[in-house]
Design a protein around this motif. Sequence first.
Motif, PDB file in Angstrom:
ATOM      1  N   TYR A  57      53.872  30.134  42.577  1.00  0.00           N
ATOM      2  CA  TYR A  57      53.226  30.610  41.347  1.00  0.00           C
ATOM      3  C   TYR A  57      53.576  29.621  40.220  1.00  0.00           C
ATOM      4  N   GLY A 182      51.294  33.207  29.434  1.00  0.00           N
ATOM      5  CA  GLY A 182      51.299  33.505  30.873  1.00  0.00           C
ATOM      6  C   GLY A 182      49.925  33.598  31.502  1.00  0.00           C
ATOM      7  N   ASN A 187      43.244  37.693  33.050  1.00  0.00           N
ATOM      8  CA  ASN A 187      43.008  38.995  33.677  1.00  0.00           C
ATOM      9  C   ASN A 187      41.831  39.732  33.043  1.00  0.00           C
ATOM     10  N   TYR A 228      48.608  33.148  44.587  1.00  0.00           N
ATOM     11  CA  TYR A 228      48.297  34.590  44.561  1.00  0.00           C
ATOM     12  C   TYR A 228      48.431  35.249  45.930  1.00  0.00           C
ATOM     13  N   GLU A 304      41.976  43.239  40.626  1.00  0.00           N
ATOM     14  CA  GLU A 304      42.394  42.196  39.671  1.00  0.00           C
ATOM     15  C   GLU A 304      41.507  40.954  39.717  1.00  0.00           C
ATOM     16  N   SER A 306      41.844  36.971  38.109  1.00  0.00           N
ATOM     17  CA  SER A 306      42.640  36.002  37.352  1.00  0.00           C
ATOM     18  C   SER A 306      41.733  34.801  37.114  1.00  0.00           C
TER      19      SER A 306
HETATM   20  C1  AVI Z   1      49.901  38.664  34.460  1.00  0.00           C
HETATM   21  N1  AVI Z   1      48.864  37.811  35.021  1.00  0.00           N
HETATM   22  C2  AVI Z   1      48.576  36.712  34.123  1.00  0.00           C
HETATM   23  C3  AVI Z   1      49.104  37.405  36.409  1.00  0.00           C
HETATM   24  C4  AVI Z   1      47.988  36.460  36.880  1.00  0.00           C
HETATM   25  O1  AVI Z   1      48.269  35.312  37.191  1.00  0.00           O
HETATM   26  O2  AVI Z   1      46.830  36.886  36.885  1.00  0.00           O
HETATM   27  C5  AVI Z   1      49.212  38.591  37.311  1.00  0.00           C
HETATM   28  C6  AVI Z   1      49.381  38.241  38.771  1.00  0.00           C
HETATM   29  N2  AVI Z   1      48.731  38.799  39.742  1.00  0.00           N
HETATM   30  C7  AVI Z   1      49.094  38.308  40.894  1.00  0.00           C
HETATM   31  N3  AVI Z   1      49.997  37.360  40.662  1.00  0.00           N
HETATM   32  C8  AVI Z   1      50.193  37.332  39.334  1.00  0.00           C
END
Ligand code: AVI
Length: 343
Positions: A57, A182, A187, A228, A304, A306
């Motif tokens: 990440y 971040g 999102n 991810y 979700e 991103s």
């Molecule tokens: C909080 N947000 C910016 C993270 C993203 O990268 O979308 C949440 C996340 N979801 C899975 N990994 C991280």
Amino acid sequence: PQGAPTEPNASQLDPAESAGRRTLSSSPTCRFALPAFLHYDARGLQLFEQITHLAEYYLTESEASLLDSGGAARAIANALPEGALVLELGCGSMRKTAILLRALETAGRERGLIQSFQFYALDLDRGELARSLTALEQHPPRTAAGGWNHVTFHGLVGTYDAGLAWLKRQDTVSHKLVLWLGSSLGNLTRADASSMLAQIRACGTVENLSLVLGADGRNNPATVARAYNDPHGVSRAFALNLLDHIGTHLPAVLPRDAFEFSPVYNQDMGRHEVYLRANRELRVRSPDGVVDVTLTRGELVHVEYSYKWAMGDLFELVSRSQWQMAHVWTHEAQGPVKYRLLW
Ligand code: AVI
């Protein structure tokens, strides 16, 4: 007391309320979608914190290095007027924010400022917020004799909307700085990101309000996919965690063992997408009958997005929402991987 969370005004927001109503809305990609905030209960925040420590990440490390060795924290701290209010939206553990706060403490000392900077951390979970703030307060910069002298800490429990409504009312401070770090803007859909930036813009004037925004670039698809869907299974646990506490928000239960983690990077749209896939046919009913749907075997529930932002699109977004850019820091350490901080 310092560090103890307070609430943005009396209207304790009830995220459950609005989420419940939006719960079984559809998304452009499937019949059912759940609002992303459901990921962030205390356990979800802890899992996300674990994700930010994973080498895969890359976002967190990229942003931290822009703030630190990239000089962003120092530049911002030196420019911020004495007594300024700093509000972080969705603060999480504040590991990266700490870099900016230490720069503010140092700037306060070097500039001989009388009034402290007022730091407000906004997040959804009271317990996690209190824990993170306490940890942060216990680690002032080494140069700060006797603890923090130029930064005062406050917690706000609530949603972005509540935090921004509160910020708008703070009209006696010298300056308001919003931190939206971040790649949290990722999102939101591109349209919602634009509305959100406009909503932040409406919290002050060109003179008394500024914003620091972190945005991930449209990086190599394999790199994004790994970020991810890490081999340690933390991303998977983060996505599935939402099922464990959804019953507190929804008048229906989605059993955890009925779903598989199903992530995909959609290169055309420049966004990572996470779904939960039903591994069997499933009837979801609430006791009051408001929810009564049948998921087919293999059906996806969207949980979700991103979004990743190309430079040109990001500039266009910013100017469309009435912001002017003072500075852009770009992290390009790992070849094609790009991450930007805009101020
Ligand atoms: C909080 N947000 C910016 C993270 C993203 O990268 O979308 C949440 C996340 N979801 C899975 N990994 C991280």
